[in-house]
Design a protein around this motif. Sequence first.
Motif, PDB file in Angstrom:
ATOM      1  N   ALA A  96     -37.828 -11.683   6.476  1.00 25.39           N
ATOM      2  CA  ALA A  96     -38.309 -10.918   7.636  1.00 25.39           C
ATOM      3  C   ALA A  96     -38.906  -9.574   7.219  1.00 25.39           C
ATOM      4  O   ALA A  96     -39.849  -9.086   7.852  1.00 25.39           O
ATOM      5  CB  ALA A  96     -37.174 -10.710   8.641  1.00 25.39           C
ATOM      6  N   ASP A  97     -38.403  -8.972   6.131  1.00 30.47           N
ATOM      7  CA  ASP A  97     -38.942  -7.679   5.678  1.00 30.47           C
ATOM      8  C   ASP A  97     -40.211  -7.833   4.840  1.00 30.47           C
ATOM      9  O   ASP A  97     -40.763  -6.859   4.342  1.00 30.47           O
ATOM     10  CB  ASP A  97     -37.872  -6.902   4.904  1.00 30.47           C
ATOM     11  CG  ASP A  97     -37.456  -7.575   3.595  1.00 30.47           C
ATOM     12  OD1 ASP A  97     -38.025  -8.644   3.240  1.00 30.47           O
ATOM     13  OD2 ASP A  97     -36.549  -7.037   2.915  1.00 30.47           O
ATOM     14  N   GLY A  98     -40.683  -9.074   4.647  1.00 33.91           N
ATOM     15  CA  GLY A  98     -41.908  -9.326   3.901  1.00 33.91           C
ATOM     16  C   GLY A  98     -41.690  -9.602   2.428  1.00 33.91           C
ATOM     17  O   GLY A  98     -42.641  -9.949   1.722  1.00 33.91           O
ATOM     18  N   SER A  99     -40.449  -9.448   1.934  1.00 28.09           N
ATOM     19  CA  SER A  99     -40.191  -9.734   0.520  1.00 28.09           C
ATOM     20  C   SER A  99     -40.185 -11.246   0.291  1.00 28.09           C
ATOM     21  O   SER A  99     -39.857 -12.027   1.179  1.00 28.09           O
ATOM     22  CB  SER A  99     -38.864  -9.108   0.062  1.00 28.09           C
ATOM     23  OG  SER A  99     -37.781  -9.691   0.765  1.00 28.09           O
ATOM     24  N   GLN A 100     -40.538 -11.617  -0.905  1.00 23.13           N
ATOM     25  CA  GLN A 100     -40.681 -13.036  -1.232  1.00 23.13           C
ATOM     26  C   GLN A 100     -39.332 -13.648  -1.607  1.00 23.13           C
ATOM     27  O   GLN A 100     -38.649 -13.167  -2.506  1.00 23.13           O
ATOM     28  CB  GLN A 100     -41.670 -13.205  -2.371  1.00 23.13           C
ATOM     29  CG  GLN A 100     -42.042 -14.628  -2.613  1.00 23.13           C
ATOM     30  CD  GLN A 100     -43.298 -14.720  -3.459  1.00 23.13           C
ATOM     31  OE1 GLN A 100     -43.995 -13.744  -3.688  1.00 23.13           O
ATOM     32  NE2 GLN A 100     -43.579 -15.896  -3.927  1.00 23.13           N
TER      33      GLN A 100
END
Length: 190
Positions: A96-100
């Motif tokens: 959700a925070d954009g980290s992979q």
Amino acid sequence: MTKSLFVVIATGMLLSLAACGEKKKSADIITRRVEKVMPQTPERMQEYDDRREVAWIGKQYKVTVHRQPGDSLPMVKDETGQKFVDNIISVSVLRADGSQFYSHNFTKTDFLNYLDDDYSKTGILEGLVFDKAEGDFLVFAASVSHPQADDEYIPLIVKLSRMGELTIQRDTQMDTTGDMSEQELSSEEM
């Protein structure tokens, strides 16, 4: 003289009938010429892109699947010599925070242990799609097929664990229910 004229005419008629009765035999065989199908430029599948928001293990994830022709991969030929470009399918799972969380470019070689010799040599990686989030796994369906053969493919199940580990297996279950869930099927049977 009429007798001799009659004999000459009768002999002429007999000779012409005899000549018509014998047909010349020819060694020529007449047949239709089969044109060899000449292979065209290599065929490619269209690019495909699917993005989904998925609730999994209590959090939101973004699952992206992208298929593109892989020009760097070995080409596949059919029985006529027509060439086909194999595919590369990229799977990405973002938190959700954009980290992979996970990323991998799949090719047919990732599935070779699950294919027979025929599909290893003449098949292409046709598709890989997100199926569902189930317990600790994100489940994907994949297929390796003969090019342009709608019903000739090897179905595979790809599971991604919450630890980022990947497992692959052949799908031995036939999907005969379509889009209906088990609950919908059991309520229809009542």
